[in-house]
Design an enzyme around this catalytic site. Structure first.
Site, short mmCIF file in Angstrom:
data_model
loop_
_atom_site.label_atom_id
_atom_site.label_comp_id
_atom_site.label_asym_id
_atom_site.label_seq_id
_atom_site.Cartn_x
_atom_site.Cartn_y
_atom_site.Cartn_z
N ASP A 44 1.32 -30.13 21.62
CA ASP A 44 0.65 -29.55 20.45
C ASP A 44 -0.48 -30.45 19.96
O ASP A 44 -1.22 -30.10 19.03
CB ASP A 44 1.63 -29.18 19.33
CG ASP A 44 2.39 -30.38 18.78
OD1 ASP A 44 2.20 -31.50 19.29
OD2 ASP A 44 3.17 -30.19 17.83
N SER A 45 -0.68 -31.61 20.63
CA SER A 45 -1.89 -32.42 20.38
C SER A 45 -3.14 -31.60 20.68
O SER A 45 -4.23 -31.96 20.26
CB SER A 45 -1.88 -33.69 21.23
OG SER A 45 -1.76 -33.36 22.61
N ASP A 83 5.29 -27.84 24.11
CA ASP A 83 5.73 -28.17 22.75
C ASP A 83 5.98 -26.89 21.96
O ASP A 83 5.15 -25.98 22.00
CB ASP A 83 4.63 -28.95 22.01
CG ASP A 83 4.81 -30.44 22.08
OD1 ASP A 83 5.95 -30.90 22.27
OD2 ASP A 83 3.80 -31.16 21.94
N LYS A 113 9.59 -28.80 24.42
CA LYS A 113 9.82 -30.08 23.72
C LYS A 113 9.89 -29.81 22.23
O LYS A 113 9.10 -29.03 21.70
CB LYS A 113 8.70 -31.08 24.03
CG LYS A 113 8.83 -32.39 23.24
CD LYS A 113 8.01 -33.51 23.84
CE LYS A 113 6.56 -33.49 23.51
NZ LYS A 113 6.24 -33.56 22.06
N GLU A 115 10.47 -31.92 18.35
CA GLU A 115 10.41 -33.22 17.69
C GLU A 115 11.59 -33.39 16.74
O GLU A 115 12.06 -32.43 16.14
CB GLU A 115 9.11 -33.35 16.88
CG GLU A 115 7.86 -33.37 17.74
CD GLU A 115 6.60 -33.62 16.93
OE1 GLU A 115 6.69 -33.89 15.71
OE2 GLU A 115 5.52 -33.54 17.52
N GLU A 183 7.64 -42.16 20.93
CA GLU A 183 6.24 -42.35 20.54
C GLU A 183 6.07 -43.44 19.49
O GLU A 183 6.76 -43.44 18.46
CB GLU A 183 5.65 -41.01 20.02
CG GLU A 183 4.18 -41.16 19.61
CD GLU A 183 3.43 -39.85 19.44
OE1 GLU A 183 3.98 -38.78 19.74
OE2 GLU A 183 2.26 -39.93 18.99
O1 KIV Z 1 1.50 -33.22 21.72
C1 KIV Z 1 1.47 -34.11 22.59
O2 KIV Z 1 0.51 -34.27 23.34
C2 KIV Z 1 2.65 -34.98 22.68
C3 KIV Z 1 2.55 -36.20 23.54
C4 KIV Z 1 1.68 -37.19 22.91
C5 KIV Z 1 3.86 -36.75 23.87
O3 KIV Z 1 3.63 -34.71 22.09
#
Ligand code: KIV
Length: 260
Positions: A44-45, A83, A113, A115, A183
């Site tokens: 989600d970055s 994510d 994924k 969090e 992280e």
């Molecule tokens: O959103 C993302 O790119 C991430 C990575 C930095 C692990 O969660």
């Protein structure tokens, strides 16, 4: 050869470091796949590196699925993980099941994924795994909690917070996750967690002793004008791109392009 979930666990046992890159569209997905990344994360970055938001919070599930589908079209070999975005899984286990189900069905990723850790996320991860959805955990700096932790700060720096992160990681493994992202935590804490867990730890800003490492591909390529202190750029594609685009503009104005 296509990476299978079981292989990821074997790599930890064999002490074979795991390379993970992020992707947000077909080009970045195909680039990471061609480069031989073991896992590709539709992180989600992408809210920040591809959509220009200041945090990951505004991103919707629809947007993630849209990007996930594009990445899927570029990836043949790597294991594809997506994510779940902010508030698509935190309110209830039912929400998490619905959102993760859509990720697997519509974006055709192989895992999701989430969090956060114990106690809330452990129940969610357990339910997802029971439903046949592989899960990667994520502890330490969890950017979806940026407003609670007060910025993109290193976590686990006090003995209490280090102990909490360790317990979260243990709970996530027990809940059935196949891997976990650590992280922006002290390397010694990452080393302790990596030694305690049987599932692989994938570090970002967590030192050299994790079972694998992940970086945001825009940082690796030097595409953005900013990257976090722990990231490493292996190229300066932003400058290369600006120079190429500038040359195009100049050639159009000077009528050098196109030729007859
Ligand atoms: O959103 C993302 O790119 C991430 C990575 C930095 C692990 O969660």
């Amino acid at each position: 050869m296509a990476v299978k979930m079981q292989q990821v666990l074997r790599w930890k046992q064999e002490q074979r470091p795991i390379a993970v890159l992020t992707a947000w569209d077909v080009i970045s997905g195909n680039l990471a796949d061609q480069a031989g990344a073991d896992l590709i994360l539709v992180g989600d970055s992408l809210a920040m590196v591809a959509l220009g938001y200041d945090t990951t919070l505004p991103l919707t599930l629809e947007e993630m699925i849209h990007h996930g589908r594009a990445v899927r079209r570029g990836v043949r070999n790597a294991l594809l993980v997506m994510d779940l975005p902010f508030m698509s899984y935190q309110a209830s286990v039912a929400d998490a099941l619905r959102s993760a189900g859509r990720a697997l069905k519509e974006a055709e990723v192989q895992a999701v994924k989430v969090e956060g850790g114990y106690p809330v996320m452990a129940d969610t991860i357990h339910a997802l795994v029971q439903a046949g959805i592989p899960v990667m955990g994520h502890v330490g700096l969890t950017p979806q909690s940026v407003n609670v932790v007060g910025g993109f700060r290193r976590q686990g720096t006090s003995p209490e917070s280090a102990e909490r992160i360790l317990q979260e990681a243990i709970a996530i493994e027990r809940a059935g996750a196949f891997a976990i992202v650590l992280e922006h935590i002290p390397p010694t804490l990452a080393q302790t967690i990596t030694a305690k867990l049987t599932i692989p730890t994938i570090g970002i800003g967590a030192g050299p002793d994790c079972d694998g490492q992940v970086l945001v591909t825009a940082d690796v390529l030097g595409l953005s004008d900013w990257h976090p202190p722990f990231a490493k750029s292996y190229a300066d594609l932003r400058q290369v791109g600006i120079a190429a685009a500038k040359q195009f503009c100049e050639e159009v104005r000077s009528r050098q392009f196109p030729t007859a």
